[in-house]
Design a protein around this motif. Structure first.
Motif, PDB file in Angstrom:
ATOM      1  N   ALA A  19       0.631   3.920  -2.713  1.00 31.99           N
ATOM      2  CA  ALA A  19       0.304   5.253  -2.569  1.00 31.99           C
ATOM      3  C   ALA A  19       1.252   6.386  -3.154  1.00 31.99           C
ATOM      4  O   ALA A  19       0.674   7.463  -3.745  1.00 31.99           O
ATOM      5  CB  ALA A  19       0.088   5.499  -1.076  1.00 31.99           C
ATOM      6  N   ALA A  75      -4.531   4.017  -4.094  1.00 37.59           N
ATOM      7  CA  ALA A  75      -3.610   2.652  -3.852  1.00 37.59           C
ATOM      8  C   ALA A  75      -4.655   1.613  -3.342  1.00 37.59           C
ATOM      9  O   ALA A  75      -3.990   0.238  -3.424  1.00 37.59           O
ATOM     10  CB  ALA A  75      -2.990   3.173  -2.491  1.00 37.59           C
ATOM     11  N   HIS A  85       0.683  -1.234   0.051  1.00 39.34           N
ATOM     12  CA  HIS A  85       0.041  -0.031   0.149  1.00 39.34           C
ATOM     13  C   HIS A  85       0.928   1.491   0.110  1.00 39.34           C
ATOM     14  O   HIS A  85       0.565   2.216  -0.635  1.00 39.34           O
ATOM     15  CB  HIS A  85      -0.767  -0.036   1.265  1.00 39.34           C
ATOM     16  CG  HIS A  85      -1.806   1.095   1.199  1.00 39.34           C
ATOM     17  ND1 HIS A  85      -1.817   2.315   1.535  1.00 39.34           N
ATOM     18  CD2 HIS A  85      -3.298   0.917   0.613  1.00 39.34           C
ATOM     19  CE1 HIS A  85      -2.950   2.946   1.294  1.00 39.34           C
ATOM     20  NE2 HIS A  85      -3.859   2.281   0.748  1.00 39.34           N
ATOM     21  N   CYS A  96       0.880  -0.351 -10.608  1.00 42.66           N
ATOM     22  CA  CYS A  96       0.902   1.048 -10.360  1.00 42.66           C
ATOM     23  C   CYS A  96       0.829   1.704 -11.888  1.00 42.66           C
ATOM     24  O   CYS A  96       0.257   2.465 -12.053  1.00 42.66           O
ATOM     25  CB  CYS A  96       1.988   1.627  -9.718  1.00 42.66           C
ATOM     26  SG  CYS A  96       1.855   1.255  -7.843  1.00 42.66           S
TER      27      CYS A  96
END
Length: 184
Positions: free
Chosen positions: A42, A50, A38, A86
């Motif tokens: 983030a 996230a 996480h 991501c």
């Protein structure tokens, strides 16, 4: 005693072997690594996105466990999956600006919590200004706590390249944060 306590003494390699057939072992892996995943997500996609990335990461991990050969450490493999998730999330939302909304302040000290949230938001903005390779190396070092050799393994580049990217990334962050009025 919880079910995860039974798995706590096991190393990641043992948990991975068990998790292929045992959902409780997989749950122990998730519990062990979710916070780090996480944090990395983030800083790369923003706090608002996230949670979705973390979910995508562990779905991918669950699907890929059977094919994980153990050539690399589980943590290295997990970080690579996280970074790939991501980048997919960022690509999917290219038209949406980075979410730098501060997190809600803690009730015990709203002023301090607000300052911390503002600082985290500025740092997240600063990280987004770095080239992908620098952001990746800096976040793996500073947020995930990987050493240089582990970062080289995750990113697939030479050790000297990792050191250079981190050095340049840190310098660019210092400059950006200084211009934004953030003092050490």
């Amino acid at each position: 005693m919880t079910l995860n306590d039974d798995y706590a003494p096991l190393c990641d390699a043992d948990l991975v072997r068990l998790a292929v057939r045992d959902d409780h072992a997989f749950e122990a892996l998730v519990t062990r690594h979710a916070a780090a995943v996480h944090r990395l997500a983030a800083v790369n996609v923003g706090p608002g996105a996230a949670d979705d990335v973390v979910q995508d990461v562990f779905i991918a991990v669950h699907r890929g466990l059977g094919g994980f050969r153990g050539d690399a450490q589980f943590g290295t493999w997990l970080h690579r999956i996280t970074l790939n998730a991501c980048y997919r999330a960022l690509k999917a939302r290219q038209d949406i600006p980075f979410d730098d909304t501060p997190e809600p302040a803690a009730p015990h000290d709203p002023a301090h919590a607000g300052e911390q949230a503002d600082l985290r938001g500025r740092l997240a903005q600063a990280l987004q200004t770095l080239p992908r390779e620098q952001r990746e190396a800096v976040s793996l070092r500073e947020l995930s706590g990987l050493d240089y050799a582990e970062i080289a393994e995750v990113t697939g580049v030479e050790l000297g390249t990792v050191k250079s990217r981190i050095n340049r990334g840190r310098a660019a962050l210092r400059e950006w944060l200084s211009r934004a009025g953030v003092r050490p």
